[in-house]
Design a protein around this motif. Structure first.
Motif, PDB file in Angstrom:
ATOM      1  N   THR A 271       0.839  -1.215   0.149  1.00 63.86           N
ATOM      2  CA  THR A 271      -0.046   0.045  -0.013  1.00 63.86           C
ATOM      3  C   THR A 271       0.999   1.202  -0.018  1.00 63.86           C
ATOM      4  O   THR A 271       0.323   2.281  -0.325  1.00 63.86           O
ATOM      5  N   ASN A 272       1.828   1.355   0.439  1.00 65.68           N
ATOM      6  CA  ASN A 272       2.978   2.261   0.236  1.00 65.68           C
ATOM      7  C   ASN A 272       4.306   1.997  -0.457  1.00 65.68           C
ATOM      8  O   ASN A 272       4.713   0.573  -0.283  1.00 65.68           O
ATOM      9  N   VAL A 273       5.294   2.813  -0.579  1.00 66.36           N
ATOM     10  CA  VAL A 273       6.847   2.441  -0.968  1.00 66.36           C
ATOM     11  C   VAL A 273       7.408   1.614  -0.249  1.00 66.36           C
ATOM     12  O   VAL A 273       8.054   0.877  -0.686  1.00 66.36           O
ATOM     13  N   ALA A 274       7.447   1.868   1.224  1.00 67.79           N
ATOM     14  CA  ALA A 274       8.042   0.862   1.936  1.00 67.79           C
ATOM     15  C   ALA A 274       7.793  -0.521   1.911  1.00 67.79           C
ATOM     16  O   ALA A 274       8.782  -1.323   1.786  1.00 67.79           O
ATOM     17  N   GLN A 275       6.503  -0.733   2.031  1.00 64.81           N
ATOM     18  CA  GLN A 275       5.820  -1.781   1.974  1.00 64.81           C
ATOM     19  C   GLN A 275       6.164  -2.682   0.578  1.00 64.81           C
ATOM     20  O   GLN A 275       6.701  -3.813   0.314  1.00 64.81           O
ATOM     21  N   MET A 276       6.406  -1.823  -0.240  1.00 64.34           N
ATOM     22  CA  MET A 276       6.590  -2.556  -1.823  1.00 64.34           C
ATOM     23  C   MET A 276       7.853  -2.829  -1.959  1.00 64.34           C
ATOM     24  O   MET A 276       8.530  -3.753  -2.584  1.00 64.34           O
ATOM     25  N   LEU A 277       8.789  -2.041  -1.414  1.00 63.86           N
ATOM     26  CA  LEU A 277      10.266  -2.332  -1.466  1.00 63.86           C
ATOM     27  C   LEU A 277      10.684  -3.610  -0.554  1.00 63.86           C
ATOM     28  O   LEU A 277      11.514  -4.503  -0.877  1.00 63.86           O
ATOM     29  N   ASN A 278       9.880  -3.859   0.635  1.00 61.39           N
ATOM     30  CA  ASN A 278      10.086  -4.888   1.611  1.00 61.39           C
ATOM     31  C   ASN A 278       9.489  -6.047   0.508  1.00 61.39           C
ATOM     32  O   ASN A 278      10.322  -7.205   0.680  1.00 61.39           O
TER      33      ASN A 278
ATOM     34  N   ILE B 119       6.299   7.408  -9.442  1.00 59.77           N
ATOM     35  CA  ILE B 119       4.634   6.937  -9.498  1.00 59.77           C
ATOM     36  C   ILE B 119       3.919   7.934 -10.136  1.00 59.77           C
ATOM     37  O   ILE B 119       4.146   9.233 -10.040  1.00 59.77           O
ATOM     38  N   ASP B 120       3.431   7.491 -11.247  1.00 59.96           N
ATOM     39  CA  ASP B 120       2.839   8.295 -12.108  1.00 59.96           C
ATOM     40  C   ASP B 120       3.619   9.578 -12.724  1.00 59.96           C
ATOM     41  O   ASP B 120       3.105  10.721 -12.703  1.00 59.96           O
ATOM     42  N   GLY B 121       4.987   9.301 -13.049  1.00 59.50           N
ATOM     43  CA  GLY B 121       5.802  10.201 -13.367  1.00 59.50           C
ATOM     44  C   GLY B 121       6.482  11.140 -12.528  1.00 59.50           C
ATOM     45  O   GLY B 121       7.261  12.049 -12.924  1.00 59.50           O
ATOM     46  N   LYS B 122       6.100  11.176 -11.137  1.00 54.80           N
ATOM     47  CA  LYS B 122       6.692  11.785 -10.105  1.00 54.80           C
ATOM     48  C   LYS B 122       7.694  11.059  -9.495  1.00 54.80           C
ATOM     49  O   LYS B 122       7.466   9.996  -8.946  1.00 54.80           O
ATOM     50  N   ILE B 123       8.982  11.348  -9.472  1.00 53.24           N
ATOM     51  CA  ILE B 123      10.293  10.738  -8.563  1.00 53.24           C
ATOM     52  C   ILE B 123      10.366  11.037  -7.425  1.00 53.24           C
ATOM     53  O   ILE B 123      10.209  12.038  -6.825  1.00 53.24           O
ATOM     54  N   TYR B 124      10.170  10.121  -6.468  1.00 53.53           N
ATOM     55  CA  TYR B 124      10.555   9.870  -4.961  1.00 53.53           C
ATOM     56  C   TYR B 124      11.892   9.246  -4.770  1.00 53.53           C
ATOM     57  O   TYR B 124      12.020   8.155  -4.960  1.00 53.53           O
ATOM     58  N   ALA B 125      12.587   9.746  -4.170  1.00 56.08           N
ATOM     59  CA  ALA B 125      13.947   9.519  -3.490  1.00 56.08           C
ATOM     60  C   ALA B 125      13.845   9.124  -2.136  1.00 56.08           C
ATOM     61  O   ALA B 125      14.600   8.111  -1.906  1.00 56.08           O
ATOM     62  N   TYR B 126      12.925   9.751  -1.470  1.00 53.12           N
ATOM     63  CA  TYR B 126      13.002   9.151  -0.025  1.00 53.12           C
ATOM     64  C   TYR B 126      11.202   9.202   0.570  1.00 53.12           C
ATOM     65  O   TYR B 126      11.162   9.086   1.548  1.00 53.12           O
ATOM     66  N   GLY B 127      10.376   8.929  -0.374  1.00 48.22           N
ATOM     67  CA  GLY B 127       8.898   8.727  -0.194  1.00 48.22           C
ATOM     68  C   GLY B 127       8.449   7.611   0.291  1.00 48.22           C
ATOM     69  O   GLY B 127       7.753   7.110  -0.446  1.00 48.22           O
ATOM     70  N   LEU B 128       9.003   7.003   1.290  1.00 51.28           N
ATOM     71  CA  LEU B 128       8.492   5.538   1.884  1.00 51.28           C
ATOM     72  C   LEU B 128       7.139   5.546   2.197  1.00 51.28           C
ATOM     73  O   LEU B 128       6.613   4.381   1.935  1.00 51.28           O
ATOM     74  N   THR B 129       6.428   6.712   2.405  1.00 56.05           N
ATOM     75  CA  THR B 129       5.037   6.738   3.059  1.00 56.05           C
ATOM     76  C   THR B 129       4.270   6.718   1.594  1.00 56.05           C
ATOM     77  O   THR B 129       2.875   6.914   1.793  1.00 56.05           O
ATOM     78  N   GLU B 130       4.708   7.194   0.482  1.00 54.03           N
ATOM     79  CA  GLU B 130       3.804   7.450  -0.461  1.00 54.03           C
ATOM     80  C   GLU B 130       2.939   6.056  -0.896  1.00 54.03           C
ATOM     81  O   GLU B 130       3.499   5.042  -0.895  1.00 54.03           O
ATOM     82  N   ALA B 131       1.726   6.499  -1.273  1.00 53.15           N
ATOM     83  CA  ALA B 131       0.616   5.427  -1.528  1.00 53.15           C
ATOM     84  C   ALA B 131       1.063   4.761  -2.992  1.00 53.15           C
ATOM     85  O   ALA B 131       1.259   5.536  -4.088  1.00 53.15           O
ATOM     86  N   VAL B 132       0.675   3.529  -2.991  1.00 52.99           N
ATOM     87  CA  VAL B 132       0.859   2.745  -4.271  1.00 52.99           C
ATOM     88  C   VAL B 132      -0.213   1.884  -4.503  1.00 52.99           C
ATOM     89  O   VAL B 132      -0.832   1.510  -3.157  1.00 52.99           O
ATOM     90  N   ASP B 133      -0.981   1.733  -5.550  1.00 55.49           N
ATOM     91  CA  ASP B 133      -1.978   0.776  -5.863  1.00 55.49           C
ATOM     92  C   ASP B 133      -2.227   0.553  -7.133  1.00 55.49           C
ATOM     93  O   ASP B 133      -1.209   0.691  -7.888  1.00 55.49           O
ATOM     94  N   GLU B 134      -3.154  -0.605  -7.519  1.00 55.95           N
ATOM     95  CA  GLU B 134      -2.902  -1.173  -9.033  1.00 55.95           C
ATOM     96  C   GLU B 134      -3.325  -0.207  -9.837  1.00 55.95           C
ATOM     97  O   GLU B 134      -3.042  -0.307 -11.239  1.00 55.95           O
TER      98      GLU B 134
END
Length: 84
Positions: free
Chosen positions: A28-35, A56-71
């Motif tokens: 559900t977020n970048v940290a979970q995705m990386l793990n 994520i959708d064209g915006k680059i996050y270098a440290y955004g571990l809490t950024e939301a991800v979904d399908e």
């Protein structure tokens, strides 16, 4: 808690490690995705531990571990660019 199945596009250097361009993990977020990527594809661990950026959708996050991800998101795992 429901975790969506997200598609993660890999940069060319990682594709050869897992044998595919796109992998799917539940997160559900970048940290979970990386793990999840490290757990399901251990060959990616060294690259992830060295530092990555996530688009994520064209915006680059270098440290955004809490950024939301979904399908519905377009997600790319990128090599962290270092500058000076």
């Amino acid at each position: 808690m429901y975790k969506p199945l997200v598609k993660v596009h890999l940069w060319s250097g990682l594709r050869s490690l897992v044998g595919q361009e796109v992998v799917e993990v539940r997160a559900t977020n970048v940290a979970q995705m990386l793990n999840a990527l490290e757990k399901e594809h251990p060959a990616l661990s060294d690259a992830i531990d060295a530092g990555v950026s996530v688009s994520i959708d064209g915006k680059i996050y270098a440290y955004g571990l809490t950024e939301a991800v979904d399908e519905t998101k377009e997600i790319y795992l990128l090599q962290r660019i270092k500058g000076g």
